[in-house]
Scaffold this motif. Structure first.
Motif, short mmCIF file in Angstrom:
data_model
loop_
_atom_site.label_atom_id
_atom_site.label_comp_id
_atom_site.label_asym_id
_atom_site.label_seq_id
_atom_site.Cartn_x
_atom_site.Cartn_y
_atom_site.Cartn_z
N ALA A 104 0.83 -1.21 0.00
CA ALA A 104 0.00 0.00 0.00
C ALA A 104 0.86 1.26 0.00
CB ALA A 104 -0.93 0.00 1.21
N TRP A 105 1.98 1.21 0.69
CA TRP A 105 2.85 2.39 0.78
C TRP A 105 3.69 2.60 -0.47
CZ3 TRP A 105 3.43 6.73 3.35
CH2 TRP A 105 4.63 7.41 3.30
N ALA A 106 4.23 1.51 -1.04
CA ALA A 106 5.28 1.68 -2.04
C ALA A 106 4.95 1.18 -3.44
CB ALA A 106 6.55 0.98 -1.56
N SER A 107 4.00 0.25 -3.60
CA SER A 107 3.86 -0.35 -4.94
C SER A 107 2.43 -0.56 -5.40
CB SER A 107 4.62 -1.69 -4.98
OG SER A 107 4.08 -2.59 -4.03
N ALA A 108 1.44 -0.14 -4.64
CA ALA A 108 0.06 -0.28 -5.11
C ALA A 108 -0.17 0.64 -6.31
CB ALA A 108 -0.92 0.06 -3.99
N CYS A 109 -0.97 0.18 -7.26
CA CYS A 109 -1.18 0.92 -8.50
C CYS A 109 -2.34 1.89 -8.37
CB CYS A 109 -1.45 -0.04 -9.66
SG CYS A 109 -0.02 -1.06 -10.10
N THR A 110 -2.11 3.13 -8.81
CA THR A 110 -3.17 4.14 -8.89
C THR A 110 -3.22 4.63 -10.33
OG1 THR A 110 -1.60 5.87 -8.30
CG2 THR A 110 -2.82 4.86 -6.50
N ASP A 150 3.31 3.48 -7.52
CA ASP A 150 4.21 3.88 -6.43
C ASP A 150 3.47 4.03 -5.11
OD1 ASP A 150 2.75 6.05 -7.23
OD2 ASP A 150 4.46 7.37 -7.59
N GLY A 151 2.27 3.46 -5.01
CA GLY A 151 1.55 3.43 -3.75
C GLY A 151 1.15 4.80 -3.23
N ASN A 166 -8.34 6.79 -2.94
CA ASN A 166 -9.52 6.52 -3.77
C ASN A 166 -9.13 5.78 -5.05
OD1 ASN A 166 -12.45 7.19 -4.65
ND2 ASN A 166 -11.22 7.99 -6.31
N ASN A 167 -8.03 6.17 -5.65
CA ASN A 167 -7.60 5.51 -6.88
C ASN A 167 -7.16 4.07 -6.63
OD1 ASN A 167 -8.10 7.88 -8.24
ND2 ASN A 167 -5.97 8.56 -8.23
N VAL A 201 -8.29 2.06 -4.08
CA VAL A 201 -9.47 1.26 -3.70
C VAL A 201 -10.37 1.00 -4.90
CG1 VAL A 201 -11.56 1.26 -2.29
CG2 VAL A 201 -9.40 2.03 -1.31
N ASN A 202 -10.52 1.99 -5.77
CA ASN A 202 -11.43 1.85 -6.91
C ASN A 202 -10.73 1.42 -8.19
OD1 ASN A 202 -13.79 2.66 -5.52
ND2 ASN A 202 -13.10 4.80 -5.63
N SER A 203 -9.50 0.93 -8.09
CA SER A 203 -8.80 0.45 -9.27
C SER A 203 -9.50 -0.78 -9.84
CB SER A 203 -7.35 0.11 -8.91
OG SER A 203 -6.68 -0.45 -10.01
N VAL A 204 -9.62 -0.83 -11.14
CA VAL A 204 -10.28 -1.96 -11.81
C VAL A 204 -9.26 -2.92 -12.41
CG1 VAL A 204 -12.36 -0.65 -12.32
CG2 VAL A 204 -10.48 -0.61 -13.95
N GLN A 205 -7.99 -2.70 -12.13
CA GLN A 205 -6.94 -3.56 -12.68
C GLN A 205 -6.68 -4.73 -11.73
OE1 GLN A 205 -3.56 -1.08 -13.27
NE2 GLN A 205 -4.50 0.17 -14.85
N GLY A 206 -6.62 -5.94 -12.26
CA GLY A 206 -6.23 -7.10 -11.48
C GLY A 206 -7.25 -7.51 -10.43
#
Length: 306
Positions: A82-88, A93-94, A258-259, A261-266
């Motif tokens: 969540a801090w470093a690599s989550a996709c928005t 870059d989290g 928000n980006n 949590v609401n990501s539609v990728q994966g």
């Protein structure tokens, strides 16, 4: 109810006890009060518990479906992701970039708005200049104008100034919108201080800034803490201004959340979403818990006089 030894001895001596009889611990009133407080505490703490335990579980365990069970194996990988690599969106870059953007927005907005509002409140409470009541009325009316009404005019103004989509523009917006309520708080607090201090300083020849810095500021720590908590909480948790007045590279932490949590990728990673939510809310919680006692004192003092 049987009398105690001291009460029995007093009755024997012909002395009747004064005052009310002590209330029982298990009275109906106490049961209702503590029962209501317990239900309210469970109502607010249960979602927090679910968020914490979900954030330290792996996805295979989450898929079992028991959201209330403690983790069989604790993992901090969701927090790191969540801090470093989550996709928005296109960036992976989290929350780290959004965190530093929020810091760069919150710190100057809080400091500037508190400084200006404290001077405004001090002037309105102690220096009766011409038009003070009209100025104060305008500020109070401004505090109740819905933000949504002002969005488009502010966009036009910031665009004409050449700072739309920048952190500077967002800092100015937060500073302006925080001014009315903070001015009201400072005015009420300074009005609650003994007027003799101000009069004595004026007799001794002290001017506007001398009284402000040498007398008012040292006595105003509680209300400054209140203003800081209100501004930090409001600015850090803001989503609307952040998404409207900035570009993606300047998005604050709430927009990044928000980006994510609401990501539609994966695959939907609920543990990462919960960790990201806790990380986003950590700063206002820490600020409040560190200075909560002064917050209560300042609110009480600022409500003495209107």
């Amino acid at each position: 109810m049987k009398d105690g030894p001291a009460l029995a001895a007093a009755r024997k001596a012909g002395v009747e006890p004064a005052g009310r009889r002590p209330r029982r611990m298990l009275s109906g009133r106490n049961i209702m009060i503590y029962g209501t407080l317990f239900v309210a505490a469970v109502y607010y703490l249960l979602p927090l518990y679910v968020m914490i335990v979900t954030s330290i579980k792996g996805m295979p365990e989450i898929r079992l479906g028991n959201i209330f069970s403690p983790p069989m194996e604790i993992t901090l990988e969701p927090w790191a992701k969540a801090w470093a690599s989550a996709c928005t969106g296109l960036n992976c870059d989290g929350l780290s970039r959004g965190f530093w953007n929020s810091v760069r927005i919150t710190v100057p907005s809080t400091l500037i708005s508190i400084l200006i509002a404290s001077i405004n409140g001090y002037a309105l409470a102690n220096w009766k200049f011409k038009g003070a009541d009209v100025f104060f009325t305008i500020l109070i009316v401004g505090a109740f104008i819905p933000y949504q009404v002002m969005l488009y005019p502010i966009v036009i103004v910031l665009r004409e100034m050449g700072i739309y989509g920048t952190l500077t523009g967002l800092v100015i917006v937060h500073t302006i919108f925080g001014m009315p309520i903070l001015t009201l708080l400072f005015r009420n607090y300074f009005a609650s201080l003994p007027s003799e201090l101000f009069k004595a300083a004026r007799i001794d020849g002290a001017g506007f800034w001398q009284i402000y810095f040498r007398i008012m500021l040292p006595m105003s720590l509680p209300i400054f803490v209140v203003a800081m908590i209100l501004q930090v909480t409001g600015i850090w948790n803001d989503f609307l201004f952040g998404v409207v007045f900035t570009r993606p590279e300047y998005y604050p932490m709430t927009v990044q959340l928000n980006n994510i949590v609401n990501s539609v990728q994966g695959v939907k990673e609920y543990n990462v979403n919960m960790a990201a939510t806790l990380l986003t809310g950590a700063v206002p919680l820490i600020v409040y818990f560190v200075s909560g006692r002064l917050f209560v004192r300042g609110i009480a003092a600022g409500a003495v006089k209107g």
